[in-house]
Motif scaffolding. Structure first.
Motif, PDB file in Angstrom:
ATOM      1  N   TYR A   1     -32.703  46.558 -68.575  1.00 37.54           N
ATOM      2  CA  TYR A   1     -32.508  45.953 -69.668  1.00 37.54           C
ATOM      3  C   TYR A   1     -33.300  47.504 -70.598  1.00 37.54           C
ATOM      4  CZ  TYR A   1     -32.818  41.579 -68.776  1.00 37.54           C
ATOM      5  OH  TYR A   1     -32.152  39.281 -68.220  1.00 37.54           O
ATOM      6  N   PHE A   2     -32.526  46.684 -71.801  1.00 40.12           N
ATOM      7  CA  PHE A   2     -32.704  48.109 -72.855  1.00 40.12           C
ATOM      8  C   PHE A   2     -33.105  47.727 -74.388  1.00 40.12           C
ATOM      9  CE2 PHE A   2     -29.226  48.865 -69.954  1.00 40.12           C
ATOM     10  CZ  PHE A   2     -29.290  50.261 -69.378  1.00 40.12           C
TER      11      PHE A   2
ATOM     12  N   ALA B   1     -31.039  54.614 -72.669  1.00 44.73           N
ATOM     13  CA  ALA B   1     -31.901  55.221 -72.298  1.00 44.73           C
ATOM     14  C   ALA B   1     -33.275  54.657 -70.698  1.00 44.73           C
ATOM     15  CB  ALA B   1     -32.691  56.138 -73.077  1.00 44.73           C
ATOM     16  N   LEU B   2     -32.385  55.095 -70.157  1.00 42.09           N
ATOM     17  CA  LEU B   2     -33.848  54.035 -69.376  1.00 42.09           C
ATOM     18  C   LEU B   2     -35.107  54.278 -68.785  1.00 42.09           C
ATOM     19  CD1 LEU B   2     -31.151  55.554 -65.996  1.00 42.09           C
ATOM     20  CD2 LEU B   2     -31.396  53.136 -67.665  1.00 42.09           C
ATOM     21  N   ASP B   3     -35.643  53.650 -69.088  1.00 44.09           N
ATOM     22  CA  ASP B   3     -37.011  53.629 -69.223  1.00 44.09           C
ATOM     23  C   ASP B   3     -37.689  53.605 -67.532  1.00 44.09           C
ATOM     24  OD1 ASP B   3     -37.265  51.038 -68.368  1.00 44.09           O
ATOM     25  OD2 ASP B   3     -37.679  50.333 -70.678  1.00 44.09           O
ATOM     26  N   ALA B   4     -39.086  53.342 -66.965  1.00 39.41           N
ATOM     27  CA  ALA B   4     -39.598  53.338 -66.320  1.00 39.41           C
ATOM     28  C   ALA B   4     -39.017  52.008 -65.101  1.00 39.41           C
ATOM     29  CB  ALA B   4     -41.105  53.887 -65.791  1.00 39.41           C
ATOM     30  N   THR B   5     -39.968  51.364 -65.755  1.00 40.18           N
ATOM     31  CA  THR B   5     -39.485  49.895 -65.196  1.00 40.18           C
ATOM     32  C   THR B   5     -37.961  50.146 -64.953  1.00 40.18           C
ATOM     33  OG1 THR B   5     -40.717  48.666 -66.633  1.00 40.18           O
ATOM     34  CG2 THR B   5     -38.602  47.336 -65.858  1.00 40.18           C
ATOM     35  N   SER B   6     -37.016  50.293 -65.246  1.00 39.51           N
ATOM     36  CA  SER B   6     -35.437  49.980 -64.880  1.00 39.51           C
ATOM     37  C   SER B   6     -34.852  51.273 -63.975  1.00 39.51           C
ATOM     38  CB  SER B   6     -34.609  50.562 -66.503  1.00 39.51           C
ATOM     39  OG  SER B   6     -34.780  50.107 -67.644  1.00 39.51           O
ATOM     40  N   LEU B   7     -36.029  52.263 -63.700  1.00 37.70           N
ATOM     41  CA  LEU B   7     -35.567  53.029 -62.818  1.00 37.70           C
ATOM     42  C   LEU B   7     -35.558  52.403 -61.952  1.00 37.70           C
ATOM     43  CD1 LEU B   7     -36.130  56.393 -64.394  1.00 37.70           C
ATOM     44  CD2 LEU B   7     -34.330  55.656 -63.556  1.00 37.70           C
ATOM     45  N   GLU B   8     -37.174  51.500 -61.328  1.00 39.08           N
ATOM     46  CA  GLU B   8     -37.637  50.876 -60.569  1.00 39.08           C
ATOM     47  C   GLU B   8     -36.746  49.676 -59.724  1.00 39.08           C
ATOM     48  OE1 GLU B   8     -41.756  48.853 -61.101  1.00 39.08           O
ATOM     49  OE2 GLU B   8     -42.002  51.103 -62.559  1.00 39.08           O
ATOM     50  N   ILE B   9     -36.200  49.221 -60.836  1.00 34.91           N
ATOM     51  CA  ILE B   9     -35.113  48.191 -60.440  1.00 34.91           C
ATOM     52  C   ILE B   9     -33.639  48.786 -59.792  1.00 34.91           C
ATOM     53  CG2 ILE B   9     -33.449  46.621 -61.436  1.00 34.91           C
ATOM     54  CD1 ILE B   9     -35.208  45.944 -63.844  1.00 34.91           C
ATOM     55  N   ILE B  10     -33.491  50.085 -60.657  1.00 38.44           N
ATOM     56  CA  ILE B  10     -32.327  50.942 -60.046  1.00 38.44           C
ATOM     57  C   ILE B  10     -32.894  51.338 -58.415  1.00 38.44           C
ATOM     58  CG2 ILE B  10     -30.881  53.465 -59.551  1.00 38.44           C
ATOM     59  CD1 ILE B  10     -30.980  52.553 -62.841  1.00 38.44           C
ATOM     60  N   GLU B  11     -33.993  51.670 -58.489  1.00 36.45           N
ATOM     61  CA  GLU B  11     -34.138  51.999 -57.000  1.00 36.45           C
ATOM     62  C   GLU B  11     -34.067  51.205 -55.727  1.00 36.45           C
ATOM     63  OE1 GLU B  11     -35.093  55.025 -55.773  1.00 36.45           O
ATOM     64  OE2 GLU B  11     -34.853  56.208 -57.947  1.00 36.45           O
TER      65      GLU B  11
ATOM     66  N   ILE C   1     -33.074  40.067 -74.872  1.00 37.06           N
ATOM     67  CA  ILE C   1     -32.659  39.106 -73.459  1.00 37.06           C
ATOM     68  C   ILE C   1     -30.693  39.501 -73.188  1.00 37.06           C
ATOM     69  CG2 ILE C   1     -32.405  37.317 -74.052  1.00 37.06           C
ATOM     70  CD1 ILE C   1     -33.582  36.437 -71.325  1.00 37.06           C
ATOM     71  N   ASN C   2     -30.504  40.118 -74.476  1.00 37.23           N
ATOM     72  CA  ASN C   2     -28.870  39.924 -74.167  1.00 37.23           C
ATOM     73  C   ASN C   2     -28.537  41.838 -74.309  1.00 37.23           C
ATOM     74  OD1 ASN C   2     -28.051  37.192 -74.310  1.00 37.23           O
ATOM     75  ND2 ASN C   2     -27.810  37.593 -76.624  1.00 37.23           N
ATOM     76  N   ARG C   3     -30.028  42.586 -74.512  1.00 38.33           N
ATOM     77  CA  ARG C   3     -29.424  44.055 -74.520  1.00 38.33           C
ATOM     78  C   ARG C   3     -29.917  44.276 -72.426  1.00 38.33           C
ATOM     79  NH1 ARG C   3     -32.695  43.715 -79.015  1.00 38.33           N
ATOM     80  NH2 ARG C   3     -34.762  44.830 -77.961  1.00 38.33           N
ATOM     81  N   PHE C   4     -28.458  44.534 -72.286  1.00 41.31           N
ATOM     82  CA  PHE C   4     -29.060  44.306 -69.996  1.00 41.31           C
ATOM     83  C   PHE C   4     -27.628  45.013 -69.737  1.00 41.31           C
ATOM     84  CE2 PHE C   4     -26.996  39.933 -70.625  1.00 41.31           C
ATOM     85  CZ  PHE C   4     -26.549  40.250 -69.272  1.00 41.31           C
TER      86      PHE C   4
END
Length: 135
Positions: free
Chosen positions: A24-25, A31-41, A119-122
């Motif tokens: 989500y953005f 930009a990716l935040d810490a939570t986004s980076l965890e999901i990517i990992e 929820i639609n910004r993803f």
């Protein structure tokens, strides 16, 4: 009986399956935040898991309905490319990845125009493994 259940769970987990993750953005951002980076990992771990040969990783960027349609198309693609780049940087083969922007066309939650809906910004990451029906 408990041993049988553990064994069954391991069999189910090792089966090939399609896995989806959402990143989500913030509004008007890619930009990716810490939570986004965890999901990517987590997505990287799934691709590397080794139980199945991943056949494709689809990345689709989305936006809410705020702003001009042309800007939302651009933003959705920017989001998809940021996630694609993060996967490639972490060692996922770029040839496996297809990235596209869907803009505001396929929302998780339907809204009227110019509604800020987080929820639609993803970006959806779909990790596809071959099934028994596909070679």
């Amino acid at each position: 009986l408990a041993i049988t259940r553990v064994h069954e769970a391991r069999l189910l987990r090792s089966a090939c399956e399609t896995i989806a993750r959402q990143v989500y953005f913030a509004s008007n951002a890619s930009a990716l935040d810490a939570t986004s980076l965890e999901i990517i990992e987590d997505a990287v771990r799934e691709v590397r898991r080794g139980a199945c040969n991943v056949s494709r990783v689809s990345i689709v960027g989305h936006t809410d309905t705020v702003g001009a349609a042309a800007r939302n198309i651009e933003l959705s693609l920017d989001r998809a490319e940021v996630v694609r780049d993060a996967l490639v940087t972490r060692g996922i083969d770029a040839a496996l990845i297809a990235a596209e922007g869907a803009s505001e066309e396929r929302p998780l939650h339907q809204t009227a125009d110019n509604v800020a809906e987080p929820i639609n910004r993803f970006v959806e990451i779909v990790i596809e493994a071959p099934t028994a029906e596909t070679p």
